[in-house]
Enzyme design. Structure first.
Site, PDB file in Angstrom:
ATOM      1  N   HIS A  17      11.275  -4.101   2.597  1.00 23.80           N
ATOM      2  CA  HIS A  17      12.186  -4.960   2.310  1.00 23.80           C
ATOM      3  C   HIS A  17      12.286  -5.146   0.728  1.00 23.80           C
ATOM      4  O   HIS A  17      13.176  -5.197  -0.050  1.00 23.80           O
ATOM      5  CB  HIS A  17      12.252  -6.231   2.886  1.00 23.80           C
ATOM      6  CG  HIS A  17      12.041  -6.252   4.274  1.00 23.80           C
ATOM      7  ND1 HIS A  17      11.112  -6.776   5.281  1.00 23.80           N
ATOM      8  CD2 HIS A  17      13.010  -5.904   5.079  1.00 23.80           C
ATOM      9  CE1 HIS A  17      11.684  -6.538   6.491  1.00 23.80           C
ATOM     10  NE2 HIS A  17      12.840  -6.158   6.388  1.00 23.80           N
ATOM     11  N   LYS A  41      15.935 -15.837  19.845  1.00 23.74           N
ATOM     12  CA  LYS A  41      14.685 -14.889  19.737  1.00 23.74           C
ATOM     13  C   LYS A  41      13.585 -15.860  18.840  1.00 23.74           C
ATOM     14  O   LYS A  41      14.038 -16.467  18.111  1.00 23.74           O
ATOM     15  CB  LYS A  41      14.963 -13.836  18.933  1.00 23.74           C
ATOM     16  CG  LYS A  41      14.140 -12.682  18.933  1.00 23.74           C
ATOM     17  CD  LYS A  41      14.617 -11.558  18.207  1.00 23.74           C
ATOM     18  CE  LYS A  41      13.832 -10.446  18.135  1.00 23.74           C
ATOM     19  NZ  LYS A  41      14.435  -9.200  17.497  1.00 23.74           N
ATOM     20  N   ARG A  90      16.570   3.494   6.950  1.00 24.74           N
ATOM     21  CA  ARG A  90      15.297   4.281   7.147  1.00 24.74           C
ATOM     22  C   ARG A  90      15.654   5.564   7.912  1.00 24.74           C
ATOM     23  O   ARG A  90      14.952   6.658   7.256  1.00 24.74           O
ATOM     24  CB  ARG A  90      14.146   3.460   8.044  1.00 24.74           C
ATOM     25  CG  ARG A  90      13.598   2.087   7.247  1.00 24.74           C
ATOM     26  CD  ARG A  90      12.895   1.198   8.266  1.00 24.74           C
ATOM     27  NE  ARG A  90      13.990   0.872   9.404  1.00 24.74           N
ATOM     28  CZ  ARG A  90      13.605   0.023  10.121  1.00 24.74           C
ATOM     29  NH1 ARG A  90      12.309  -0.651  10.189  1.00 24.74           N
ATOM     30  NH2 ARG A  90      14.350  -0.144  11.376  1.00 24.74           N
ATOM     31  N   SER A 127       9.034  -4.272  10.272  1.00 21.81           N
ATOM     32  CA  SER A 127       8.243  -5.679  10.631  1.00 21.81           C
ATOM     33  C   SER A 127       7.635  -5.764  12.011  1.00 21.81           C
ATOM     34  O   SER A 127       6.473  -6.191  12.008  1.00 21.81           O
ATOM     35  CB  SER A 127       9.280  -6.886  10.636  1.00 21.81           C
ATOM     36  OG  SER A 127       9.657  -7.263   9.088  1.00 21.81           O
TER      37      SER A 127
END
Length: 161
Positions: A17, A41, A90, A127
């Site tokens: 990040h 969440k 990514r 993460s």
């Protein structure tokens, strides 16, 4: 003034990040790093903790501000006069999802999305993976800032930090 937003959950912020944030900060006059609040969440860190960590680890970039939002990213962009969303990619799997999002954002609000290829050093990093490794006592220090590694240890393995 050229403004961009880097939205995400940042639960927690990783070196991947930070690589994207730093590179975007070199391209734009102002960069807003916005922590998305997903009310359905429960994160490992609450939004205020994520904001605190991001504030600490981005202090070297005077043109980066940290904020949070709930709802659509494009609504945040409209409210704050931001015309560009920057997302790090990514892998191809990231692109498939982000392309759909970017097309929706353009259609909803005329907000452009720019994709930035992740530095190969961080192409595997997420993460979720960092949290899993930390939970089982693995060393995540090469993948996150020191303050984040310390908070992960304290949260996931009390008494070891």
């Amino acid at each position: 003034m050229r403004r961009a937003i880097c939205p995400g959950s940042f639960d927690p912020v990783t070196n991947g990040h930070l690589d994207i944030i730093g590179r975007v900060a070199n391209l734009y006059d102002e960069v807003v790093v916005a922590v998305f609040v997903n009310q359905s969440k429960v994160g490992l860190f609450d939004v205020d903790e994520r904001i605190a960590m991001l504030t600490e680890v981005t202090h070297e970039y005077p043109n980066v501000t940290i904020d949070s939002f709930a709802g659509l990213t494009v609504d945040y962009c409209r409210a704050h006069d931001i015309s560009v969303i920057v997302k790090g990619l990514r892998a191809v799997s990231d692109f498939d999802y982000e392309l759909q999002q970017s097309q929706m954002n353009l259609g909803l609000a005329g907000v452009e999305t720019l994709f930035m290829a992740t530095n190969p050093l961080y192409s595997f990093l997420s993460s979720s993976l960092v949290k899993d490794v930390a939970k089982w006592g693995g060393d995540v220090s090469p993948h996150v800032p020191d303050v984040v590694a310390q908070r992960l240890a304290a949260r996931l393995r009390p008494g070891t930090a």
